[in-house]
Design a protein around this motif. Structure first.
Motif, PDB file in Angstrom:
ATOM      1  N   MET A  78       0.829  -1.207   0.000  1.00 43.92           N
ATOM      2  CA  MET A  78       0.000   0.000   0.000  1.00 43.92           C
ATOM      3  C   MET A  78       0.866   1.261   0.000  1.00 43.92           C
ATOM      4  O   MET A  78       0.576   2.218  -0.717  1.00 43.92           O
ATOM      5  CB  MET A  78      -0.938   0.014   1.216  1.00 43.92           C
ATOM      6  CG  MET A  78      -2.001  -1.062   1.177  1.00 43.92           C
ATOM      7  SD  MET A  78      -3.274  -0.715  -0.005  1.00 43.92           S
ATOM      8  CE  MET A  78      -4.129   0.564   0.861  1.00 43.92           C
ATOM      9  N   LEU A  79       1.923   1.267   0.798  1.00 40.63           N
ATOM     10  CA  LEU A  79       2.828   2.412   0.822  1.00 40.63           C
ATOM     11  C   LEU A  79       3.524   2.601  -0.526  1.00 40.63           C
ATOM     12  O   LEU A  79       3.722   3.723  -0.986  1.00 40.63           O
ATOM     13  CB  LEU A  79       3.853   2.263   1.936  1.00 40.63           C
ATOM     14  CG  LEU A  79       3.316   2.474   3.353  1.00 40.63           C
ATOM     15  CD1 LEU A  79       4.414   2.181   4.382  1.00 40.63           C
ATOM     16  CD2 LEU A  79       2.798   3.881   3.525  1.00 40.63           C
ATOM     17  N   LEU A  91       0.935   4.062  -2.882  1.00 42.14           N
ATOM     18  CA  LEU A  91       0.704   5.449  -2.497  1.00 42.14           C
ATOM     19  C   LEU A  91       1.865   6.342  -2.946  1.00 42.14           C
ATOM     20  O   LEU A  91       1.656   7.448  -3.445  1.00 42.14           O
ATOM     21  CB  LEU A  91       0.503   5.558  -0.986  1.00 42.14           C
ATOM     22  CG  LEU A  91       0.236   6.962  -0.454  1.00 42.14           C
ATOM     23  CD1 LEU A  91      -1.102   7.475  -0.972  1.00 42.14           C
ATOM     24  CD2 LEU A  91       0.266   6.973   1.050  1.00 42.14           C
ATOM     25  N   ASN A  92       3.078   5.859  -2.789  1.00 40.63           N
ATOM     26  CA  ASN A  92       4.250   6.609  -3.226  1.00 40.63           C
ATOM     27  C   ASN A  92       4.232   6.815  -4.744  1.00 40.63           C
ATOM     28  O   ASN A  92       4.521   7.914  -5.238  1.00 40.63           O
ATOM     29  CB  ASN A  92       5.527   5.892  -2.788  1.00 40.63           C
ATOM     30  CG  ASN A  92       6.764   6.692  -3.143  1.00 40.63           C
ATOM     31  OD1 ASN A  92       6.748   7.908  -3.144  1.00 40.63           O
ATOM     32  ND2 ASN A  92       7.839   5.992  -3.457  1.00 40.63           N
ATOM     33  N   VAL A 139       1.600   6.819  -6.759  1.00 35.91           N
ATOM     34  CA  VAL A 139       0.515   7.747  -7.111  1.00 35.91           C
ATOM     35  C   VAL A 139       0.917   9.178  -6.764  1.00 35.91           C
ATOM     36  O   VAL A 139       0.676  10.115  -7.526  1.00 35.91           O
ATOM     37  CB  VAL A 139      -0.786   7.334  -6.386  1.00 35.91           C
ATOM     38  CG1 VAL A 139      -1.850   8.417  -6.507  1.00 35.91           C
ATOM     39  CG2 VAL A 139      -1.301   6.025  -6.948  1.00 35.91           C
ATOM     40  N   THR A 140       1.558   9.352  -5.614  1.00 31.94           N
ATOM     41  CA  THR A 140       2.000  10.690  -5.207  1.00 31.94           C
ATOM     42  C   THR A 140       3.033  11.235  -6.184  1.00 31.94           C
ATOM     43  O   THR A 140       2.990  12.418  -6.547  1.00 31.94           O
ATOM     44  CB  THR A 140       2.580  10.643  -3.780  1.00 31.94           C
ATOM     45  OG1 THR A 140       1.585  10.144  -2.900  1.00 31.94           O
ATOM     46  CG2 THR A 140       3.009  12.017  -3.320  1.00 31.94           C
ATOM     47  N   TYR A 191       1.230  12.337  -9.300  1.00 33.89           N
ATOM     48  CA  TYR A 191       0.474  13.563  -9.044  1.00 33.89           C
ATOM     49  C   TYR A 191       1.409  14.763  -8.923  1.00 33.89           C
ATOM     50  O   TYR A 191       1.119  15.825  -9.473  1.00 33.89           O
ATOM     51  CB  TYR A 191      -0.361  13.415  -7.772  1.00 33.89           C
ATOM     52  CG  TYR A 191      -1.032  14.707  -7.393  1.00 33.89           C
ATOM     53  CD1 TYR A 191      -2.138  15.160  -8.091  1.00 33.89           C
ATOM     54  CD2 TYR A 191      -0.536  15.498  -6.371  1.00 33.89           C
ATOM     55  CE1 TYR A 191      -2.746  16.358  -7.775  1.00 33.89           C
ATOM     56  CE2 TYR A 191      -1.138  16.702  -6.042  1.00 33.89           C
ATOM     57  CZ  TYR A 191      -2.237  17.116  -6.745  1.00 33.89           C
ATOM     58  OH  TYR A 191      -2.830  18.303  -6.434  1.00 33.89           O
TER      59      TYR A 191
END
Length: 147
Positions: free
Chosen positions: A30-31, A34-35, A37-38, A41
């Motif tokens: 998950m991390l 998330l990394n 996707v960040t 973005y």
């Protein structure tokens, strides 16, 4: 037996198949997502604000995003007015083009035909003047003497 219970392979498999290991692996995954996707973005966000005038801010990620959202909200009415004005302009332009296209095209065709005719007349006149220059001596004619 005691030795079979503490077999290294069995011990490793119990750690690997443990619910805690699965939870830790899921958290890591998950991390990682998330990394990723960040990062995507942030790349698009910095491309979006690249040409903007830098407002005063403390530089945090949250502040940058809040400023961007607030600016978009504040500029919303002006954007709507601009789009409405562009819509009116495009409608008027379409009307004008529909009204004046045919007469304008006819006028251009007529002007091109006149230009071609005038060019041919000029070429004929230039040939006649060149012939007259060969036949006449303008220095003697200007002096009043016979040609």
């Amino acid at each position: 037996s005691f030795i079979a219970r503490f077999n290294p392979v069995r011990l490793c498999m119990s750690y690997i198949l443990s619910p805690y290991s699965a939870a830790a692996f899921g958290g890591f995954l998950m991390l990682f997502v998330l990394n990723a996707v960040t990062q995507v973005y942030m790349f698009s966000f910095y491309a979006y604000v690249e040409g903007c005038i830098e407002p005063p801010r403390n530089g945090t990620w949250v502040c940058e995003n809040l400023f961007s959202a607030a600016y978009n909200y504040a500029a919303g009415d002006g954007d709507k007015t601009l789009l409405a004005g562009l819509q009116v302009y495009n409608e008027r332009r379409s009307r004008e083009c529909a009204t004046y296209l045919q007469p304008s095209a006819q006028h251009q065709t007529t002007a091109a035909q006149h230009y071609d005719t005038d060019s041919k007349i000029y070429a004929l006149d230039a040939a006649g003047i060149a012939l007259a220059k060969k036949c006449l001596d303008f220095d003697k004619t200007a002096g009043g003497g016979p040609a």
